[in-house]
Design a protein around this motif. Structure first.
Motif, PDB file in Angstrom:
ATOM      1  N   ARG A 155       0.857  -1.184   0.000  1.00 27.39           N
ATOM      2  CA  ARG A 155       0.000   0.000   0.000  1.00 27.39           C
ATOM      3  C   ARG A 155       0.889   1.229   0.000  1.00 27.39           C
ATOM      4  O   ARG A 155       2.057   1.168   0.383  1.00 27.39           O
ATOM      5  CB  ARG A 155      -0.857   0.032   1.264  1.00 27.39           C
ATOM      6  CG  ARG A 155      -1.933  -0.997   1.304  1.00 27.39           C
ATOM      7  CD  ARG A 155      -2.895  -0.753   2.447  1.00 27.39           C
ATOM      8  NE  ARG A 155      -2.278  -0.221   3.644  1.00 27.39           N
ATOM      9  CZ  ARG A 155      -2.527  -0.642   4.871  1.00 27.39           C
ATOM     10  NH1 ARG A 155      -3.373  -1.620   5.068  1.00 27.39           N
ATOM     11  NH2 ARG A 155      -1.939  -0.093   5.907  1.00 27.39           N
ATOM     12  N   GLU A 156       0.346   2.351  -0.382  1.00 26.83           N
ATOM     13  CA  GLU A 156       1.140   3.582  -0.429  1.00 26.83           C
ATOM     14  C   GLU A 156       1.726   3.954   0.914  1.00 26.83           C
ATOM     15  O   GLU A 156       2.876   4.360   1.007  1.00 26.83           O
ATOM     16  CB  GLU A 156       0.283   4.750  -0.958  1.00 26.83           C
ATOM     17  CG  GLU A 156       0.338   4.882  -2.453  1.00 26.83           C
ATOM     18  CD  GLU A 156      -0.330   6.154  -2.932  1.00 26.83           C
ATOM     19  OE1 GLU A 156      -0.114   7.224  -2.323  1.00 26.83           O
ATOM     20  OE2 GLU A 156      -1.043   6.070  -3.937  1.00 26.83           O
ATOM     21  N   ASP A 157       0.943   3.798   1.982  1.00 29.09           N
ATOM     22  CA  ASP A 157       1.459   4.192   3.297  1.00 29.09           C
ATOM     23  C   ASP A 157       2.436   3.162   3.860  1.00 29.09           C
ATOM     24  O   ASP A 157       3.224   3.476   4.743  1.00 29.09           O
ATOM     25  CB  ASP A 157       0.326   4.467   4.289  1.00 29.09           C
ATOM     26  CG  ASP A 157      -0.528   3.250   4.603  1.00 29.09           C
ATOM     27  OD1 ASP A 157      -0.168   2.105   4.220  1.00 29.09           O
ATOM     28  OD2 ASP A 157      -1.569   3.430   5.267  1.00 29.09           O
ATOM     29  N   GLY A 158       2.405   1.934   3.351  1.00 28.92           N
ATOM     30  CA  GLY A 158       3.336   0.903   3.797  1.00 28.92           C
ATOM     31  C   GLY A 158       3.165   0.486   5.244  1.00 28.92           C
ATOM     32  O   GLY A 158       4.022  -0.190   5.811  1.00 28.92           O
ATOM     33  N   ILE A 159       2.048   0.873   5.849  1.00 32.48           N
ATOM     34  CA  ILE A 159       1.815   0.552   7.264  1.00 32.48           C
ATOM     35  C   ILE A 159       0.833  -0.611   7.345  1.00 32.48           C
ATOM     36  O   ILE A 159      -0.262  -0.561   6.783  1.00 32.48           O
ATOM     37  CB  ILE A 159       1.257   1.781   8.018  1.00 32.48           C
ATOM     38  CG1 ILE A 159       2.284   2.913   8.000  1.00 32.48           C
ATOM     39  CG2 ILE A 159       0.878   1.410   9.456  1.00 32.48           C
ATOM     40  CD1 ILE A 159       1.752   4.241   8.499  1.00 32.48           C
ATOM     41  N   TYR A 160       1.244  -1.628   8.073  1.00 30.13           N
ATOM     42  CA  TYR A 160       0.417  -2.826   8.233  1.00 30.13           C
ATOM     43  C   TYR A 160       0.361  -3.157   9.728  1.00 30.13           C
ATOM     44  O   TYR A 160       1.132  -3.971  10.216  1.00 30.13           O
ATOM     45  CB  TYR A 160       0.990  -4.001   7.442  1.00 30.13           C
ATOM     46  CG  TYR A 160       0.938  -3.775   5.957  1.00 30.13           C
ATOM     47  CD1 TYR A 160      -0.189  -4.103   5.225  1.00 30.13           C
ATOM     48  CD2 TYR A 160       2.001  -3.191   5.281  1.00 30.13           C
ATOM     49  CE1 TYR A 160      -0.255  -3.886   3.855  1.00 30.13           C
ATOM     50  CE2 TYR A 160       1.954  -2.967   3.918  1.00 30.13           C
ATOM     51  CZ  TYR A 160       0.818  -3.319   3.204  1.00 30.13           C
ATOM     52  OH  TYR A 160       0.765  -3.086   1.853  1.00 30.13           O
ATOM     53  N   ARG A 161      -0.526  -2.486  10.429  1.00 28.92           N
ATOM     54  CA  ARG A 161      -0.646  -2.723  11.866  1.00 28.92           C
ATOM     55  C   ARG A 161      -1.117  -4.152  12.115  1.00 28.92           C
ATOM     56  O   ARG A 161      -2.052  -4.612  11.484  1.00 28.92           O
ATOM     57  CB  ARG A 161      -1.610  -1.720  12.494  1.00 28.92           C
ATOM     58  CG  ARG A 161      -0.996  -0.347  12.582  1.00 28.92           C
ATOM     59  CD  ARG A 161      -1.865   0.635  13.356  1.00 28.92           C
ATOM     60  NE  ARG A 161      -1.224   1.923  13.470  1.00 28.92           N
ATOM     61  CZ  ARG A 161      -1.221   2.845  12.524  1.00 28.92           C
ATOM     62  NH1 ARG A 161      -1.812   2.602  11.377  1.00 28.92           N
ATOM     63  NH2 ARG A 161      -0.609   3.996  12.709  1.00 28.92           N
ATOM     64  N   GLY A 162      -0.435  -4.815  13.042  1.00 29.28           N
ATOM     65  CA  GLY A 162      -0.788  -6.190  13.358  1.00 29.28           C
ATOM     66  C   GLY A 162       0.004  -7.215  12.567  1.00 29.28           C
ATOM     67  O   GLY A 162      -0.215  -8.419  12.703  1.00 29.28           O
TER      68      GLY A 162
END
Length: 197
Positions: A54-61
């Motif tokens: 994803r653009e934000d590159g954040i994958y919480r969890g």
């Protein structure tokens, strides 16, 4: 069609994935403390380059998902190693979450290559390449050569690619030498006791 990850390197990456719990100072240390730890591991193994982030590159969890997948894969490897029925549901939950796109590219030498890309909107989808590699190991791996270190305090796994296929330790300089030294001390002790009688 050939699997996107049907390679020796990918099979070894699965065992490296299991080996993200390491012995340290007599205890086990989990190397997946954060989501960033998992992303860094995926990058080191080359599996992250297959993931369309994803653009934000954040994958919480992501760390939680990775730890769950790791323990499921560990259980599957043990089941396969022991010749037991494999609980496919432990891996299919990740495999079912993924999809891929294939791109045909030509390298500088004029060779054609098929590149697989895995779109990832969720933490589970980031782990799809690991799940595919694990499935390939379970299906095609030689489980006579997939081994756990024989040191009683070591949880690490390896694929024995030695010529003689007699490897016993994850690392000869650490676990192997430690076991040899323990056997030597035992022989000295037993020999000393015998001499005293």
């Amino acid at each position: 069609m050939a699997s996107p990850l049907a390679s020796v390197r990918a099979q070894d990456a699965v065992l490296e994935f299991l080996n993200t719990v390491v012995p340290r100072n007599g205890q086990l240390l989990d190397l997946f403390q954060s989501d960033e730890d998992v992303l860094a591991w995926l990058e080191r193994t080359g599996l992250l380059e297959m993931v369309v982030m994803r653009e934000d590159g954040i994958y919480r969890g992501l760390a939680t998902e990775a730890r769950q997948l790791r323990e499921n894969v560990r259980q599957l490897v043990l089941q396969r190693k022991l010749g037991q029925l494999v609980d496919t549901g432990l891996l299919n939950w990740v495999l079912g979450a993924g999809s891929y796109q294939m791109e045909l590219v030509e390298d500088e030498a004029g060779n054609l290559n098929a590149l697989y890309r895995f779109p990832a909107q969720t933490p589970t989808q980031v782990l799809v390449p690991v799940a595919i590699a694990a499935a390939e190991l379970l299906v095609r791996g030689d489980f006579l050569l997939v081994r756990q270190c024989e040191s009683p305090d070591c949880p690490l796994w390896f694929y024995d690619r030695t010529k003689s296929h007699r490897r016993r330790w994850c690392n000869m300089t650490i676990c192997g030498n430690r076991q040899k030294a323990a056997r030597f001390r035992t022989r000295l002790l037993c020999g000393g006791l015998v001499e005293q009688e």
